[in-house]
Scaffold this active site. Structure first.
Site, PDB file in Angstrom:
ATOM      1  N   ARG A  97       0.938  -1.264   0.154  1.00  0.00           N
ATOM      2  CA  ARG A  97       0.207  -0.090   0.210  1.00  0.00           C
ATOM      3  C   ARG A  97       0.726   1.398   0.037  1.00  0.00           C
ATOM      4  NH1 ARG A  97      -2.859  -3.196   3.586  1.00  0.00           N
ATOM      5  NH2 ARG A  97      -4.759  -4.113   2.629  1.00  0.00           N
ATOM      6  N   LYS A 104       2.584  11.694 -10.613  1.00  0.00           N
ATOM      7  CA  LYS A 104       1.814  10.775 -11.360  1.00  0.00           C
ATOM      8  C   LYS A 104       2.497   9.552 -11.794  1.00  0.00           C
ATOM      9  CE  LYS A 104      -1.663  14.052 -13.661  1.00  0.00           C
ATOM     10  NZ  LYS A 104      -2.039  14.636 -14.936  1.00  0.00           N
ATOM     11  N   GLU A 145       7.892  18.774 -24.158  1.00  0.00           N
ATOM     12  CA  GLU A 145       7.219  19.369 -22.872  1.00  0.00           C
ATOM     13  C   GLU A 145       7.796  20.558 -22.390  1.00  0.00           C
ATOM     14  OE1 GLU A 145       4.869  17.353 -21.620  1.00  0.00           O
ATOM     15  OE2 GLU A 145       5.075  15.375 -22.089  1.00  0.00           O
ATOM     16  N   LYS A 197       6.304  23.370 -13.133  1.00  0.00           N
ATOM     17  CA  LYS A 197       5.458  22.186 -12.729  1.00  0.00           C
ATOM     18  C   LYS A 197       5.285  22.205 -11.169  1.00  0.00           C
ATOM     19  CE  LYS A 197       4.381  17.446 -13.490  1.00  0.00           C
ATOM     20  NZ  LYS A 197       4.445  16.367 -14.175  1.00  0.00           N
ATOM     21  N   GLU A 235      -5.071  17.014  -9.557  1.00  0.00           N
ATOM     22  CA  GLU A 235      -5.501  17.457 -10.597  1.00  0.00           C
ATOM     23  C   GLU A 235      -7.262  17.636 -10.483  1.00  0.00           C
ATOM     24  OE1 GLU A 235      -3.796  15.907 -14.339  1.00  0.00           O
ATOM     25  OE2 GLU A 235      -5.998  15.931 -15.366  1.00  0.00           O
ATOM     26  N   ARG A 276      -4.121  21.798 -12.574  1.00  0.00           N
ATOM     27  CA  ARG A 276      -3.277  20.906 -12.861  1.00  0.00           C
ATOM     28  C   ARG A 276      -3.377  20.334 -14.429  1.00  0.00           C
ATOM     29  NH1 ARG A 276       0.203  15.953 -10.025  1.00  0.00           N
ATOM     30  NH2 ARG A 276       1.240  15.378 -11.845  1.00  0.00           N
ATOM     31  N   ASN A 325      -1.498  19.171 -19.333  1.00  0.00           N
ATOM     32  CA  ASN A 325      -1.948  18.157 -20.382  1.00  0.00           C
ATOM     33  C   ASN A 325      -2.192  19.105 -21.683  1.00  0.00           C
ATOM     34  OD1 ASN A 325      -1.905  15.566 -19.159  1.00  0.00           O
ATOM     35  ND2 ASN A 325      -3.606  16.653 -17.732  1.00  0.00           N
ATOM     36  N   HIS A 350      -2.196  17.138 -24.901  1.00  0.00           N
ATOM     37  CA  HIS A 350      -2.039  15.735 -24.433  1.00  0.00           C
ATOM     38  C   HIS A 350      -3.361  15.037 -24.948  1.00  0.00           C
ATOM     39  CE1 HIS A 350       1.442  17.032 -22.323  1.00  0.00           C
ATOM     40  NE2 HIS A 350       1.655  15.620 -21.862  1.00  0.00           N
ATOM     41  N   HIS A 402      -2.059  11.737 -26.894  1.00  0.00           N
ATOM     42  CA  HIS A 402      -2.304  10.535 -26.230  1.00  0.00           C
ATOM     43  C   HIS A 402      -3.036   9.684 -27.452  1.00  0.00           C
ATOM     44  CE1 HIS A 402      -1.689  11.284 -22.069  1.00  0.00           C
ATOM     45  NE2 HIS A 402      -0.952  11.169 -22.329  1.00  0.00           N
ATOM     46  N   HIS A 453       6.414   9.888 -27.307  1.00  0.00           N
ATOM     47  CA  HIS A 453       5.140  10.724 -26.436  1.00  0.00           C
ATOM     48  C   HIS A 453       5.450  12.153 -26.861  1.00  0.00           C
ATOM     49  CE1 HIS A 453       2.666  11.877 -23.115  1.00  0.00           C
ATOM     50  NE2 HIS A 453       3.593  12.778 -22.840  1.00  0.00           N
TER      51      HIS A 453
HETATM   52  P1  NAD Z   1      11.273   6.396 -22.374  1.00  0.00           P
HETATM   53  O1  NAD Z   1      11.442   6.237 -20.896  1.00  0.00           O
HETATM   54  O2  NAD Z   1      10.945   5.326 -23.171  1.00  0.00           O
HETATM   55  O3  NAD Z   1      13.063   6.773 -22.540  1.00  0.00           O
HETATM   56  C1  NAD Z   1      13.224   7.050 -24.076  1.00  0.00           C
HETATM   57  C2  NAD Z   1      14.477   6.119 -24.655  1.00  0.00           C
HETATM   58  O4  NAD Z   1      15.728   6.768 -23.944  1.00  0.00           O
HETATM   59  C3  NAD Z   1      14.338   4.650 -24.049  1.00  0.00           C
HETATM   60  O5  NAD Z   1      14.925   3.920 -25.089  1.00  0.00           O
HETATM   61  C4  NAD Z   1      15.340   4.726 -22.743  1.00  0.00           C
HETATM   62  O6  NAD Z   1      15.863   3.515 -22.560  1.00  0.00           O
HETATM   63  C5  NAD Z   1      16.458   5.722 -23.290  1.00  0.00           C
HETATM   64  N1  NAD Z   1      17.231   6.543 -22.361  1.00  0.00           N
HETATM   65  C6  NAD Z   1      16.953   6.966 -21.187  1.00  0.00           C
HETATM   66  N2  NAD Z   1      17.601   7.831 -20.722  1.00  0.00           N
HETATM   67  C7  NAD Z   1      18.910   7.428 -21.414  1.00  0.00           C
HETATM   68  C8  NAD Z   1      20.184   8.229 -21.460  1.00  0.00           C
HETATM   69  N3  NAD Z   1      20.559   8.978 -20.503  1.00  0.00           N
HETATM   70  N4  NAD Z   1      21.145   8.085 -22.362  1.00  0.00           N
HETATM   71  C9  NAD Z   1      20.518   6.878 -23.564  1.00  0.00           C
HETATM   72  N5  NAD Z   1      19.401   6.522 -23.498  1.00  0.00           N
HETATM   73  C10 NAD Z   1      18.775   6.707 -22.531  1.00  0.00           C
HETATM   74  O7  NAD Z   1      10.737   7.866 -22.714  1.00  0.00           O
HETATM   75  P2  NAD Z   1      10.640   9.304 -21.960  1.00  0.00           P
HETATM   76  O8  NAD Z   1      10.337  10.050 -23.158  1.00  0.00           O
HETATM   77  O9  NAD Z   1      11.578   9.507 -21.059  1.00  0.00           O
HETATM   78  O10 NAD Z   1       9.159   8.904 -21.325  1.00  0.00           O
HETATM   79  C11 NAD Z   1       8.117   9.039 -21.841  1.00  0.00           C
HETATM   80  C12 NAD Z   1       6.918   8.476 -20.956  1.00  0.00           C
HETATM   81  O11 NAD Z   1       6.854   9.381 -19.829  1.00  0.00           O
HETATM   82  C13 NAD Z   1       5.592   8.079 -21.469  1.00  0.00           C
HETATM   83  O12 NAD Z   1       5.197   6.854 -21.143  1.00  0.00           O
HETATM   84  C14 NAD Z   1       4.550   9.373 -20.919  1.00  0.00           C
HETATM   85  O13 NAD Z   1       3.464   8.675 -20.596  1.00  0.00           O
HETATM   86  C15 NAD Z   1       5.341   9.449 -19.615  1.00  0.00           C
HETATM   87  N6  NAD Z   1       5.110  10.708 -18.951  1.00  0.00           N
HETATM   88  C16 NAD Z   1       4.786  10.759 -17.692  1.00  0.00           C
HETATM   89  C17 NAD Z   1       4.409  11.897 -16.933  1.00  0.00           C
HETATM   90  C18 NAD Z   1       4.129  11.915 -15.656  1.00  0.00           C
HETATM   91  O14 NAD Z   1       3.439  13.093 -15.309  1.00  0.00           O
HETATM   92  N7  NAD Z   1       4.097  10.961 -14.725  1.00  0.00           N
HETATM   93  C19 NAD Z   1       4.609  13.099 -17.536  1.00  0.00           C
HETATM   94  C20 NAD Z   1       5.021  13.163 -18.926  1.00  0.00           C
HETATM   95  C21 NAD Z   1       5.412  12.000 -19.704  1.00  0.00           C
HETATM   96  N1  GLY Z   2       2.333  15.570 -17.198  1.00  0.00           N
HETATM   97  C1  GLY Z   2       1.174  15.951 -16.645  1.00  0.00           C
HETATM   98  C2  GLY Z   2       0.964  16.137 -15.142  1.00  0.00           C
HETATM   99  O1  GLY Z   2       1.921  15.686 -14.430  1.00  0.00           O
HETATM  100  O2  GLY Z   2       0.059  16.475 -14.627  1.00  0.00           O
END
Ligand code: NAD
Ligand code: GLY
Length: 356
Positions: A121, A143, A185, A227, A237, A241, A245, A248, A252, A265
């Site tokens: 939990r 998130k 972003e 942020k 949110e 907040r 998006n 998005h 999405h 993304h």
């Molecule tokens: P990702 O995590 O897939 O990373 C992109 C690529 O880069 C991957 O192949 C990874 O292995 C590689 N990589 C990472 N760091 C590296 C480095 N330093 N050197 C070489 N390669 C490296 O993609 P992302 O763009 O980081 O994240 C996208 C995800 O984040 C999506 O799933 C999206 O929905 C999510 N997201 C979440 C939030 C949130 O608030 N939680 C906000 C925005 C996006």
């Molecule tokens: N990426 C949108 C949020 O964190 O609310």
């Protein structure tokens, strides 16, 4: 001594620091204070682990560490992958005082954070983001979650980290396409709430694309500050907040309709921001200004070919939908945004090609 700057995410007794700098790996920042118990599980993936896992071990001096490398890619952001983390926690007989550490991009951070939210939990969680996107967005704000075949990020929880450590040196190994995806972003923050930052990005995009450290630190810091302010105001949110998006709802839908991982993304969000700007009540010159900045970052300004029914079906699963009504984050002007269910439906039909 590592150069570093600290921003606080102010959430009362769950407040936490975001430490940004260069040289924080290799023990440059002691994170053991954020690990409440004797042990932690560091979750990474098969790409990032060989690059950085050994380099963060000294940041957890005195702690018993186990590690797990997940398969790489958005297509693995699933309940089944999260289950691997839970299995490892159970197999190592981890208690409630264990800590999960995410080392990687947004995919690793979102999955590991969700596992931390669910195990017993909720256990402590630390983010060490290694992509620009994760450094400016996904590692901050709590998130966490995974995708479902029916839609993006449909399964998840709010679970704030205890600390976020951002070492911009990790961006040196990041592929250019991923850097650009993160810039989407960054541009988003300027577009939704900081016109001065937007103008700074217009001037400094070449420096960011060249990975100049001073420019990267400024962009990461300002993005995290913006942020942190929004999250402190509306953690769950219920209102403001949602402006984070921007782009998005379309983005999405692009990711979902093309299949996860086809467009990154950030690429999907970039095209989505142009679509959201086109749906906004803006001067054409303001839409052009956003389009030009997105293009300058090397990001797409047009969506891929998707049939209108698929757009509508995918957008209907957006988490902002209320009483079956789509809601969009729209711009009143560059740097000023709001969430609304009041938009021009004919214009939306044109934008998604329903009248073609
Ligand atoms: P990702 O995590 O897939 O990373 C992109 C690529 O880069 C991957 O192949 C990874 O292995 C590689 N990589 C990472 N760091 C590296 C480095 N330093 N050197 C070489 N390669 C490296 O993609 P992302 O763009 O980081 O994240 C996208 C995800 O984040 C999506 O799933 C999206 O929905 C999510 N997201 C979440 C939030 C949130 O608030 N939680 C906000 C925005 C996006
Ligand atoms: N990426 C949108 C949020 O964190 O609310």
């Amino acid at each position: 001594m590592a150069a570093q700057q600290t921003i606080s995410v102010d959430l009362g007794d769950r407040s936490y620091p975001i430490v940004i700098g260069s040289g924080l790996l290799d023990g440059g920042l002691d994170l053991s204070d954020f690990v409440p118990g004797p042990s932690c599980l560091i979750v990474s993936n098969e790409t990032v682990a060989p690059l950085y896992l050994h380099r963060i071990l000294p940041n957890f001096d005195g702690k018993k560490i186990t590690t797990l490398a997940l398969p790489d890619g958005e297509a693995h952001k699933t309940v089944a992958t999260m289950q691997k983390i839970l299995d490892q926690l159970v197999a190592s007989r981890a208690n409630r005082d264990t800590t999960v550490v995410a080392l990687g991009g947004g995919v690793v951070g979102d999955i590991a954070g969700f596992a931390a939210a669910c195990y017993m939990r909720g256990v402590a969680f630390i983010q060490i983001p290694t992509t620009l996107l994760a450094q400016v967005d996904s590692s901050v704000g709590g998130k966490t979650g995974v995708n479902h075949p029916g839609g993006k990020n449909l399964i998840g929880a709010f679970h704030q980290p205890r600390a976020v450590m951002i070492d911009i040196d990790t961006l040196n190994t990041l592929p250019d396409r991923e850097l650009k995806a993160g810039l989407a972003e960054v541009i988003k923050y300027g577009a939704i709430c900081d016109i001065d930052f937007f103008a700074w990005l217009e001037k400094n995009m070449p420096a960011l694309l060249a990975k100049e450290p001073a420019a990267l630190v400024h962009a990461v810091r300002r993005s995290c500050e913006l942020k942190a302010q929004v999250v402190a105001e509306d953690e769950r949110e219920s209102g403001r907040r949602a402006i984070l998006n921007f782009g998005h709802t379309f983005g999405h839908a692009i990711e979902h309709c093309l299949g996860y991982g086809e467009w990154l993304h950030g690429e999907a969000v970039a095209a989505g921001m142009v679509m959201a700007a086109e749906l906004s009540d803006l001067n054409e010159s303001d839409v052009d200004r956003l389009r030009a900045l997105i293009a300058a970052a090397g990001l797409p300004v047009l969506p891929p070919a998707i049939v209108a029914d698929d757009w509508l079906r995918a957008m209907g699963m957006d988490k902002k939908v209320q009483q079956e009504q789509l809601r969009f984050v729209l711009l009143r002007a560059p740097g000023d945004s709001h969430i609304t269910s009041s938009y021009d439906e004919n214009r939306l039909r044109q934008i998604i090609g329903a009248d073609a």
